[in-house]
Design a protein around this motif. Structure first.
Motif, PDB file in Angstrom:
ATOM      1  N   CYS A  33     -14.509  -3.657  22.551  1.00 44.75           N
ATOM      2  CA  CYS A  33     -13.352  -2.768  22.688  1.00 44.75           C
ATOM      3  C   CYS A  33     -12.124  -3.558  23.110  1.00 44.75           C
ATOM      4  O   CYS A  33     -12.222  -4.576  23.786  1.00 44.75           O
ATOM      5  CB  CYS A  33     -13.592  -1.729  23.798  1.00 44.75           C
ATOM      6  SG  CYS A  33     -14.846  -0.504  23.467  1.00 44.75           S
ATOM      7  N   VAL A  34     -10.959  -3.031  22.757  1.00 45.68           N
ATOM      8  CA  VAL A  34      -9.736  -3.363  23.482  1.00 45.68           C
ATOM      9  C   VAL A  34      -9.668  -2.339  24.601  1.00 45.68           C
ATOM     10  O   VAL A  34      -9.623  -1.130  24.352  1.00 45.68           O
ATOM     11  CB  VAL A  34      -8.500  -3.276  22.575  1.00 45.68           C
ATOM     12  CG1 VAL A  34      -7.220  -3.412  23.409  1.00 45.68           C
ATOM     13  CG2 VAL A  34      -8.556  -4.342  21.484  1.00 45.68           C
ATOM     14  N   ILE A  35      -9.716  -2.831  25.841  1.00 43.20           N
ATOM     15  CA  ILE A  35      -9.732  -1.950  27.013  1.00 43.20           C
ATOM     16  C   ILE A  35      -8.336  -1.972  27.620  1.00 43.20           C
ATOM     17  O   ILE A  35      -7.907  -2.976  28.179  1.00 43.20           O
ATOM     18  CB  ILE A  35     -10.765  -2.440  28.045  1.00 43.20           C
ATOM     19  CG1 ILE A  35     -12.157  -2.562  27.388  1.00 43.20           C
ATOM     20  CG2 ILE A  35     -10.807  -1.507  29.250  1.00 43.20           C
ATOM     21  CD1 ILE A  35     -13.182  -3.287  28.267  1.00 43.20           C
ATOM     22  N   SER A  36      -7.638  -0.862  27.487  1.00 44.91           N
ATOM     23  CA  SER A  36      -6.225  -0.821  27.833  1.00 44.91           C
ATOM     24  C   SER A  36      -6.005   0.180  28.957  1.00 44.91           C
ATOM     25  O   SER A  36      -6.418   1.338  28.860  1.00 44.91           O
ATOM     26  CB  SER A  36      -5.453  -0.394  26.580  1.00 44.91           C
ATOM     27  OG  SER A  36      -4.117  -0.093  26.865  1.00 44.91           O
ATOM     28  N   ARG A  37      -5.366  -0.281  30.032  1.00 42.70           N
ATOM     29  CA  ARG A  37      -5.132   0.655  31.145  1.00 42.70           C
ATOM     30  C   ARG A  37      -3.823   1.415  30.876  1.00 42.70           C
ATOM     31  O   ARG A  37      -2.763   1.098  31.427  1.00 42.70           O
ATOM     32  CB  ARG A  37      -5.049  -0.098  32.468  1.00 42.70           C
ATOM     33  CG  ARG A  37      -5.096   0.837  33.652  1.00 42.70           C
ATOM     34  CD  ARG A  37      -5.370   0.079  34.945  1.00 42.70           C
ATOM     35  NE  ARG A  37      -6.211   0.867  35.813  1.00 42.70           N
ATOM     36  CZ  ARG A  37      -7.201   0.386  36.540  1.00 42.70           C
ATOM     37  NH1 ARG A  37      -7.510  -0.876  36.499  1.00 42.70           N
ATOM     38  NH2 ARG A  37      -7.907   1.180  37.311  1.00 42.70           N
TER      39      ARG A  37
ATOM     40  N   ARG B  59     -11.473  13.582   9.191  1.00 44.13           N
ATOM     41  CA  ARG B  59     -12.294  13.783  10.382  1.00 44.13           C
ATOM     42  C   ARG B  59     -12.486  12.450  11.076  1.00 44.13           C
ATOM     43  O   ARG B  59     -12.649  11.425  10.423  1.00 44.13           O
ATOM     44  CB  ARG B  59     -13.662  14.356   9.989  1.00 44.13           C
ATOM     45  CG  ARG B  59     -13.546  15.779   9.481  1.00 44.13           C
ATOM     46  CD  ARG B  59     -14.869  16.306   8.989  1.00 44.13           C
ATOM     47  NE  ARG B  59     -14.724  17.719   8.637  1.00 44.13           N
ATOM     48  CZ  ARG B  59     -15.715  18.471   8.188  1.00 44.13           C
ATOM     49  NH1 ARG B  59     -16.925  17.965   8.052  1.00 44.13           N
ATOM     50  NH2 ARG B  59     -15.492  19.729   7.896  1.00 44.13           N
ATOM     51  N   THR B  60     -12.479  12.470  12.400  1.00 43.52           N
ATOM     52  CA  THR B  60     -12.739  11.238  13.140  1.00 43.52           C
ATOM     53  C   THR B  60     -14.257  11.051  13.217  1.00 43.52           C
ATOM     54  O   THR B  60     -15.021  11.976  12.939  1.00 43.52           O
ATOM     55  CB  THR B  60     -12.158  11.303  14.567  1.00 43.52           C
ATOM     56  OG1 THR B  60     -13.013  12.110  15.368  1.00 43.52           O
ATOM     57  CG2 THR B  60     -10.739  11.863  14.575  1.00 43.52           C
ATOM     58  N   PRO B  61     -14.713   9.859  13.607  1.00 44.24           N
ATOM     59  CA  PRO B  61     -16.170   9.650  13.715  1.00 44.24           C
ATOM     60  C   PRO B  61     -16.819  10.568  14.755  1.00 44.24           C
ATOM     61  O   PRO B  61     -18.040  10.697  14.787  1.00 44.24           O
ATOM     62  CB  PRO B  61     -16.295   8.193  14.163  1.00 44.24           C
ATOM     63  CG  PRO B  61     -14.972   7.566  13.923  1.00 44.24           C
ATOM     64  CD  PRO B  61     -13.949   8.645  13.919  1.00 44.24           C
ATOM     65  N   PHE B  62     -16.017  11.197  15.591  1.00 40.24           N
ATOM     66  CA  PHE B  62     -16.552  12.054  16.653  1.00 40.24           C
ATOM     67  C   PHE B  62     -16.675  13.515  16.229  1.00 40.24           C
ATOM     68  O   PHE B  62     -17.081  14.360  17.028  1.00 40.24           O
ATOM     69  CB  PHE B  62     -15.650  11.972  17.898  1.00 40.24           C
ATOM     70  CG  PHE B  62     -15.416  10.573  18.374  1.00 40.24           C
ATOM     71  CD1 PHE B  62     -16.409   9.864  19.035  1.00 40.24           C
ATOM     72  CD2 PHE B  62     -14.202   9.944  18.130  1.00 40.24           C
ATOM     73  CE1 PHE B  62     -16.196   8.568  19.461  1.00 40.24           C
ATOM     74  CE2 PHE B  62     -13.977   8.648  18.550  1.00 40.24           C
ATOM     75  CZ  PHE B  62     -14.975   7.948  19.218  1.00 40.24           C
TER      76      PHE B  62
ATOM     77  N   ALA C 155     -11.237   3.520  15.843  1.00 42.22           N
ATOM     78  CA  ALA C 155     -11.458   4.728  16.643  1.00 42.22           C
ATOM     79  C   ALA C 155     -10.843   4.497  18.023  1.00 42.22           C
ATOM     80  O   ALA C 155     -10.756   3.359  18.490  1.00 42.22           O
ATOM     81  CB  ALA C 155     -12.938   5.032  16.760  1.00 42.22           C
ATOM     82  N   LEU C 156     -10.410   5.576  18.651  1.00 46.98           N
ATOM     83  CA  LEU C 156      -9.751   5.447  19.950  1.00 46.98           C
ATOM     84  C   LEU C 156     -10.189   6.581  20.866  1.00 46.98           C
ATOM     85  O   LEU C 156     -10.065   7.759  20.521  1.00 46.98           O
ATOM     86  CB  LEU C 156      -8.226   5.463  19.756  1.00 46.98           C
ATOM     87  CG  LEU C 156      -7.354   5.415  21.017  1.00 46.98           C
ATOM     88  CD1 LEU C 156      -7.660   4.193  21.871  1.00 46.98           C
ATOM     89  CD2 LEU C 156      -5.870   5.415  20.637  1.00 46.98           C
ATOM     90  N   LEU C 157     -10.709   6.192  22.022  1.00 43.54           N
ATOM     91  CA  LEU C 157     -11.048   7.164  23.067  1.00 43.54           C
ATOM     92  C   LEU C 157     -10.177   6.888  24.277  1.00 43.54           C
ATOM     93  O   LEU C 157      -9.942   5.735  24.630  1.00 43.54           O
ATOM     94  CB  LEU C 157     -12.521   7.043  23.469  1.00 43.54           C
ATOM     95  CG  LEU C 157     -13.554   7.520  22.448  1.00 43.54           C
ATOM     96  CD1 LEU C 157     -14.968   7.243  22.971  1.00 43.54           C
ATOM     97  CD2 LEU C 157     -13.380   9.001  22.143  1.00 43.54           C
ATOM     98  N   ALA C 158      -9.712   7.947  24.909  1.00 43.71           N
ATOM     99  CA  ALA C 158      -8.955   7.806  26.152  1.00 43.71           C
ATOM    100  C   ALA C 158      -9.776   8.435  27.268  1.00 43.71           C
ATOM    101  O   ALA C 158     -10.101   9.618  27.217  1.00 43.71           O
ATOM    102  CB  ALA C 158      -7.598   8.486  26.034  1.00 43.71           C
ATOM    103  N   LEU C 159     -10.141   7.613  28.243  1.00 46.92           N
ATOM    104  CA  LEU C 159     -10.858   8.096  29.431  1.00 46.92           C
ATOM    105  C   LEU C 159      -9.826   8.175  30.550  1.00 46.92           C
ATOM    106  O   LEU C 159      -9.262   7.151  30.948  1.00 46.92           O
ATOM    107  CB  LEU C 159     -11.977   7.121  29.791  1.00 46.92           C
ATOM    108  CG  LEU C 159     -12.790   7.461  31.043  1.00 46.92           C
ATOM    109  CD1 LEU C 159     -13.646   8.709  30.819  1.00 46.92           C
ATOM    110  CD2 LEU C 159     -13.676   6.281  31.449  1.00 46.92           C
ATOM    111  N   GLN C 160      -9.547   9.392  31.028  1.00 48.43           N
ATOM    112  CA  GLN C 160      -8.412   9.584  31.918  1.00 48.43           C
ATOM    113  C   GLN C 160      -8.801  10.392  33.152  1.00 48.43           C
ATOM    114  O   GLN C 160      -9.521  11.386  33.046  1.00 48.43           O
ATOM    115  CB  GLN C 160      -7.298  10.329  31.167  1.00 48.43           C
ATOM    116  CG  GLN C 160      -6.776   9.585  29.939  1.00 48.43           C
ATOM    117  CD  GLN C 160      -5.776   8.495  30.294  1.00 48.43           C
ATOM    118  OE1 GLN C 160      -4.735   8.777  30.872  1.00 48.43           O
ATOM    119  NE2 GLN C 160      -6.097   7.251  29.963  1.00 48.43           N
TER     120      GLN C 160
ATOM    121  N   ALA D  75     -17.595   2.357  13.384  1.00 42.52           N
ATOM    122  CA  ALA D  75     -19.061   2.313  13.331  1.00 42.52           C
ATOM    123  C   ALA D  75     -19.684   2.431  14.723  1.00 42.52           C
ATOM    124  O   ALA D  75     -20.830   2.869  14.855  1.00 42.52           O
ATOM    125  CB  ALA D  75     -19.516   1.015  12.660  1.00 42.52           C
ATOM    126  N   ASP D  76     -18.942   2.041  15.757  1.00 40.37           N
ATOM    127  CA  ASP D  76     -19.470   2.077  17.129  1.00 40.37           C
ATOM    128  C   ASP D  76     -19.104   3.356  17.881  1.00 40.37           C
ATOM    129  O   ASP D  76     -19.486   3.538  19.039  1.00 40.37           O
ATOM    130  CB  ASP D  76     -18.903   0.898  17.929  1.00 40.37           C
ATOM    131  CG  ASP D  76     -19.375  -0.449  17.405  1.00 40.37           C
ATOM    132  OD1 ASP D  76     -20.525  -0.504  16.916  1.00 40.37           O
ATOM    133  OD2 ASP D  76     -18.596  -1.414  17.488  1.00 40.37           O
TER     134      ASP D  76
END
Lengths: 367, 129
Positions: A186-190, A7-10, A146-151, A206-207
């Motif tokens: 974060c690493v903020i990647s476009r 399971r992911t942290p989300f 953890a990785l989130l994609a805001l698109q 953790a974040d």
């Protein structure tokens, strides 16, 4: 055999949001939320959607030879990257078949490889096979990251207020920076997999919950989006999906990924095979197609070129943006050009298909 | 929780059957639970009026984003009407499965067959609700 899914942290946030959770690449992931795949798809095309893509794998490479090593195990040329730049690439077998596709990040002091969740273990074994010749250290950071994609076209507008210390405007497409979002490093990647503008935010487990909450709270504009819409969005862009469009048996030259193969750089795994294939010409090529009749082309459906079987549908969907059935298939190279007519067999019935230019969706905000 | 109206009967394959004002004619569609499991419906293939089907014979298919499913005729009968509206807007099956999302009207061959269908209570148990 009992399989314990990760399971992911989300996870709890997905369940609380009413997501339908499915097993995917060893994880329990949200395939959709109550709004449904079509609505989520449109959120990303028109506004801003948030994807949990924590299941993706991240390998970190440090040491004197980090760049040389990455160049040896990938097909693209990471030496062409400036610090702060990202590159689409792939790992190859000696045969030229694709082990996986990946993103390559160049940091000042390290390289990062981002790989498909379903292939993380295979990729890890693959790259380590070649590591001994190089002065470098590999660390699998997948379980810690953890990785989130805001698109979506609204991604920058909703992210900027949460990242006052970072000028998002200065991050070009396929570039990244390190900075805080909602106080979270974060690493903020476009980058992204949707055809829209957007950012991928790599951060510590953790974040994760804190970052998600900050993003979905922003004016209520950002909506969570599941793996179902991720697939329809990427297919409208004809972005390949490993296991569908590309696999161990297909080469990047066949898949239309010749642009990520740099035969003029130094030696790399799979180079000899691709040189030979380029010299003799590929026998088949991946094409995008539209069905000319009503039908839903699904992965695995037979493809017919005249009386000859030509493999099967690799990816297929009824495009939510275009309202028509689209897909991909391999055709013999001589026939693999826009306008080529062939057929897709759906439950015993052959429906007319036509190869078209890709991407299918040409109005994305990606820049 | 999926909606399970009191005045309907059901198949184990998640079709519902609703009495109409016309004696011997019933309306058939898929349940709220079924539409939720399928996700967004993209296409529905339905038969023409006049077609006859046996009990639990497939009468059509429903294509959702993630999967294709067969539609099963709950009881033997003849199609007297199909819902043309859902071809243009299949999302009505997701939004209103028991109303605008109905699929066919069926003249039932043996009215006694209807007694074999699941009651709302039995259907609720069937879907673990």
């Amino acid at each position: 055999m009992a399989v314990t899914l990760k399971r992911t942290p989300f996870y709890d946030l997905h369940v609380a949001a009413g997501a339908k959770m499915v097993p995917f690449a060893g994880y329990e992931m949200p395939v959709q939320y109550p709004g449904g795949i079509t609505a989520e798809h449109q959120v990303v095309r028109r506004g801003a959607g948030l994807f949990d893509v924590t299941h993706m794998g991240e390998f970190e490479i440090t040491g004197k030879d980090a760049l040389a090593f990455v160049s040896y195990v990938t097909s693209n040329d990471p030496a062409a990257l400036a610090v702060g730049q990202v590159q689409y690439s792939c790992f190859l077998h000696e045969s030229g078949g694709i082990v996986d596709d990946c993103l390559v990040y160049r940091f000042a002091d390290r390289m990062m490889l981002v790989v498909n969740a379903s292939n993380t273990a295979k990729d890890w074994a693959h790259v380590n096979r070649y590591a001994a010749k190089f002065d470098c250290r590999l660390v699998d950071k997948s379980d810690a990251t953890a990785l989130l994609a805001l698109q979506g076209p609204r991604a920058q507008a909703v992210l900027q207020p949460l990242a006052p210390g970072v000028n998002l405007d200065a991050i070009g497409f396929y570039h990244f920076t390190e900075g805080k979002v909602a106080g979270v490093p974060c690493v903020i990647s476009r980058t992204g997999y949707t055809g829209e503008d957007g950012f991928e935010l790599y951060h510590a487990n953790a974040d994760a919950v804190k970052l998600w909450r900050a993003l979905v709270k922003t004016g209520g504009e950002v909506q969570p989006v599941g793996l179902g819409a991720r697939d329809s969005l990427r297919l409208e862009m004809a972005y390949p999906l490993y296991g569908n469009d590309i696999d161990d048996e297909t080469t990047p030259l066949e898949a239309g990924l010749g642009w990520i193969v740099k035969l003029k750089k130094g030696d790399f795994v799979g180079k000899a095979s691709l040189e030979a294939q380029r010299a003799r010409g590929v026998e088949r090529k991946l094409v995008g197609f539209v069905l000319k009749e009503r039908g839903f082309p699904r992965h695995g459906y037979p493809v017919w070129l005249g009386p000859e079987r030509s493999g099967e549908v690799r990816s297929g969907i009824v495009s939510p943006s275009l309202g028509e059935p689209i897909g991909t298939a391999y055709l013999p190279a001589a026939s693999a050009r826009p306008g080529a007519r062939f057929e897709v067999e759906i439950r015993g019935k052959r429906l007319a298909a036509e190869a078209v230019e890709t991407p299918f969706w040409k109005q994305g905000s990606r820049r | 929780m999926s909606k399970i109206p009191d005045d309907l009967v059901f198949t184990e394959e998640h079709e519902y059957v609703q009495q109409t004002d016309q004696p011997g004619v019933v309306t058939v569609g898929i349940t709220d639970y079924a539409q939720g499991e399928l996700g967004d419906v993209v296409y529905v293939d339905l038969p023409k009026p006049g077609a006859k089907f046996g009990k639990m014979e497939p009468f059509g298919t429903i294509e959702a984003v993630k999967a294709v499913s067969e539609l099963f005729c709950p009881v033997a009968g003849e199609i007297v009407e199909v819902n043309d509206g859902i071809e243009g807007d299949p999302s009505v099956i997701n939004k209103d499965p028991y109303g605008g999302g109905w699929m066919i009207r069926l003249r039932v061959k043996n009215p006694k067959d209807l007694d074999e269908l699941l009651s709302p209570k039995d259907y609720a148990a069937h879907i673990g609700q």
